[in-house]
Design a protein around this motif. Structure first.
Motif, mmCIF file in Angstrom:
data_model
loop_
_atom_site.group_PDB
_atom_site.id
_atom_site.type_symbol
_atom_site.label_atom_id
_atom_site.label_comp_id
_atom_site.label_asym_id
_atom_site.label_seq_id
_atom_site.Cartn_x
_atom_site.Cartn_y
_atom_site.Cartn_z
ATOM 1 N N SER A 130 0.828 -1.204 0.000
ATOM 2 C CA SER A 130 0.000 0.000 0.000
ATOM 3 C C SER A 130 0.868 1.263 0.000
ATOM 4 N N VAL A 131 2.003 1.210 0.715
ATOM 5 C CA VAL A 131 2.908 2.373 0.699
ATOM 6 C C VAL A 131 3.512 2.547 -0.697
ATOM 7 N N LEU A 132 3.897 1.439 -1.328
ATOM 8 C CA LEU A 132 4.465 1.528 -2.681
ATOM 9 C C LEU A 132 3.441 2.108 -3.654
ATOM 10 N N ALA A 133 2.180 1.686 -3.515
ATOM 11 C CA ALA A 133 1.143 2.187 -4.426
ATOM 12 C C ALA A 133 0.934 3.693 -4.232
ATOM 13 N N SER A 134 0.925 4.137 -2.975
ATOM 14 C CA SER A 134 0.772 5.577 -2.721
ATOM 15 C C SER A 134 1.958 6.344 -3.303
ATOM 16 N N TYR A 135 3.149 5.751 -3.162
ATOM 17 C CA TYR A 135 4.344 6.416 -3.702
ATOM 18 C C TYR A 135 4.245 6.518 -5.223
ATOM 19 N N LEU A 136 3.748 5.435 -5.852
ATOM 20 C CA LEU A 136 3.614 5.453 -7.316
ATOM 21 C C LEU A 136 2.706 6.595 -7.761
ATOM 22 N N LEU A 137 1.676 6.837 -6.972
ATOM 23 C CA LEU A 137 0.763 7.933 -7.314
ATOM 24 C C LEU A 137 1.470 9.278 -7.204
ATOM 25 N N ILE A 138 2.109 9.510 -6.063
ATOM 26 C CA ILE A 138 2.673 10.839 -5.818
ATOM 27 C C ILE A 138 3.961 11.063 -6.620
ATOM 28 N N ALA A 139 4.646 9.980 -6.979
ATOM 29 C CA ALA A 139 5.886 10.128 -7.754
ATOM 30 C C ALA A 139 5.611 10.319 -9.241
ATOM 31 N N THR A 140 4.386 10.083 -9.652
ATOM 32 C CA THR A 140 4.079 10.231 -11.082
ATOM 33 C C THR A 140 3.014 11.298 -11.334
ATOM 34 N N THR A 141 2.491 11.883 -10.250
ATOM 35 C CA THR A 141 1.416 12.868 -10.396
ATOM 36 C C THR A 141 1.682 14.043 -9.456
ATOM 37 N N PRO A 142 1.963 15.232 -9.985
ATOM 38 C CA PRO A 142 2.142 16.385 -9.091
ATOM 39 C C PRO A 142 0.866 16.668 -8.279
#
Lengths: 255, 332
Positions: free
Chosen positions: A126-138
């Motif tokens: 779940s942490v990785l998924a949240s990171y994927l969101l914030i690392a690819t979307t300003p």
């Protein structure tokens, strides 16, 4: 006060990663937001003994991390906030659930061990998924998606302003903390006698800043809502991306 | 006290999202009703202040350790309950997205545990009754301390209840509560002391910032009695509703599939192609049906399932690296 410095660095790092222009960054922001929420919901919906199927859900972060050319280590560092609490909740499972499910060689693997491992994997995914969101979307684009989903402008505007002013106030707090530390060598943190004046000064400066921000916003035509910056339209391939992943999650969940 | 996604089940997360969204929707309505567009920039900058203040280490005298601010009661004292609540949601959302402090799915729980109690319960039960008629240093100190300690106790208890209902830990509920409550009593005291110190400073420097924010808009829409009533209703819903979600029935997805298929597992009918395909699959598969060949026991199922899952992930890593390698080569 290194915590403030760390936060400033983290903000700048996330900003620069999210501002890149790779294929994953060009996916429509709402699609990524919805996908992230669904992914996490699917991950946490697994039973505590469904370890093999849960492990397979790692396909999503793995594919996006590698094909999106993102750093795993940046994401793993973020686990430091969450893992201690998850471990604290799961550490008792091996003590209370001692029924042996299977043997790995000579070692009996109990239900508690499996459920704790499942809990940790859920936390990591779940942490990785949240990171994927914030690392690819300003954050601006996430706010745009929220607005598109009819989240009220009052909330979205204040969220955007909070995000924008966090780095400004953090840098101000960092300067104050540095000045304080230089005048009180060897002291850890802010002495209780100046708790009020230290944070209070920052608060009063923030209030004054809010007033100046409001005046400058009025001069630029602010009428209660920001107009969203131009964001590319949702294309068919964005919808396809969403549907393919959702189908994969469902297939992994019931397969 | 930030809850991670792994600690909540979808049912509990959904219920808490619904409860927090309802409180947020009402707050948006009230902030709009106040019709003060100047408040929105103030909320934004105050949100950034709360976030920043959480990063400051406050030395706790005589212990050698330091405490931190949560900020719910402070945001409410400065902005009022509705604007304060929305501001705290923004802070929690940014913490969750940018710093992985709390989960996206657990955001509803975190908003309820850390913002709702501080902004509504702390305000209407403690802060407002104590400071409405007369503002003084003593009242600010007592109000901050009691409100912070009470709201952190409620928040910690909610964490224990939500974890219990999610069924993720084998730790007995009583033991979990016995650990959580005393720790958060101390944290609440430090939180209250820091809040009081800051608010006392503001009271001396800019007392107008601490005007009763509940006066604006319509009066007493959320009075003492209403707060108690809402909490009572929520307690009933939590007790009766969520306990059903924690039952041993199949989850929604499994239930739906069972209803559609009218069977636990879908079996292929007839022989022919199906039988031939099954024969080929049995002969070639390394781990048929997540079990080592010839293995009938649970060991085979679980152990080979884990090995198989890790094998698939490793294969996935290899394929992805190959695609990336060929992609970059093509660009060059």
């Amino acid at each position: 006060m290194s915590k403030i410095e760390g936060a400033v660095r983290e903000l700048h790092r996330v900003d620069s990663i999210a501002g890149a222009d790779r294929w994953i960054h060009r996916i429509y922001p709402s699609v990524k937001l919805i996908l992230t929420v669904f992914y996490i919901a699917f991950v946490v919906s697994y039973g505590k003994y469904q370890l093999p199927r849960l492990i397979l859900m790692g396909v999503y972060p793995i594919v996006i991390f590698i094909l999106g050319d993102l750093s795993f280590f940046d994401a793993l560092r973020r686990l430091r906030f969450i893992l201690p609490f998850v471990c604290a909740a799961g550490i008792f499972n091996p003590l209370f659930d001692r029924k042996i499910l299977f043997y790995a060689g000579e070692i009996g693997i109990t239900g508690g061990m499996v459920s704790m491992a499942a809990l940790l994997i859920k936390g990591v995914y779940s942490v990785l998924a949240s990171y994927l969101l914030i690392a690819t979307t300003p954050v601006e684009k996430i706010c745009f998606s929220l607005r598109k989903m009819h989240v009220p402008a009052v909330f979205v505007t204040q969220l955007l302003l909070t995000y924008r002013y966090i780095s400004v106030l953090l840098e101000e707090a960092q300067r104050m903390a540095q000045a304080y530390a230089l005048r009180s060598p060897g002291q850890k943190g802010v002495h209780f006698k100046v708790w009020g004046s230290f944070a209070g000064q920052l608060l009063l400066r923030s209030a004054d800043r809010a007033s100046r921000v409001y005046d400058s916003m009025l001069m630029r035509g602010y009428q209660g809502e920001f107009s969203c910056a131009a964001v590319s339209k949702c294309r068919q391939r964005d919808i396809g991306y969403l549907l393919v992943w959702l189908a994969a999650f469902v297939a992994l969940r019931i397969g | 006290m930030h809850m991670a996604d792994a600690l909540v089940s979808p049912a509990v997360a959904g219920a808490m999202y619904a409860a927090s969204t309802a409180a947020a929707a009402y707050s948006v309505k009230r902030v709009k009703h106040e019709d003060d567009i100047k408040k929105i920039p103030l909320m934004g900058v105050m949100g950034a202040f709360v976030f920043t203040a959480q990063m400051i280490n406050f030395t706790i005298p005589g212990t050698g350790s330091s405490g931190h601010l949560c900020g719910g009661v402070m945001a409410t004292a400065l902005l009022g309950p509705y604007a304060g609540f929305l501001t705290m949601i923004g802070v929690l959302l940014i913490q969750c997205l940018l710093f992985a402090d709390g989960g996206l799915l657990a955001l509803g729980c975190n908003v309820w545990n850390m913002a709702f109690y501080g902004c509504f319960v702390g305000y209407y039960l403690i802060w407002r009754p104590m400071t409405r008629r007369r503002l003084s240093g003593g009242r600010i100190l007592a109000g901050s301390l009691i409100a912070s300690m009470l709201t952190l106790q409620l928040g910690a208890f909610s964490v224990a209840v939500e974890t219990l209902l999610s069924g993720v830990t084998k730790l007995p509920f009583s033991a979990f509560v016995a650990v959580m409550q005393p720790i958060h009593l101390a944290i609440g005291f430090v939180e209250g002391a820091i809040t009081a110190a800051v608010l006392l400073f503001v009271y001396q420097a800019r007392p107008e910032l601490l005007d009763d924010k509940g006066k604006s808009g319509r009066q007493n829409r959320f009075s003492y009695k209403r707060t108690i009533a809402v909490l009572g209703v929520f307690a009933v819903i939590t007790g009766a509703g969520l306990s059903l979600a924690a039952s041993s029935y199949p989850d929604g997805l499994e239930w739906s599939i069972q209803q559609v298929a009218k069977a636990e597992e879908i079996e292929a009918e007839g022989g022919g192609v199906y039988a031939a395909a099954e024969g080929i699959q049995s002969a070639t598969s390394l781990l048929p049906d997540y079990a080592f060949p010839e293995s009938e026991n649970r060991m085979g199922t679980s152990c080979s399932g884990i090995v198989g899952a890790v094998f698939v992930l490793a294969l996935c890593v290899g394929v992805c690296y190959a695609i990336r390698f060929w992609g970059k080569k093509r660009i060059k």
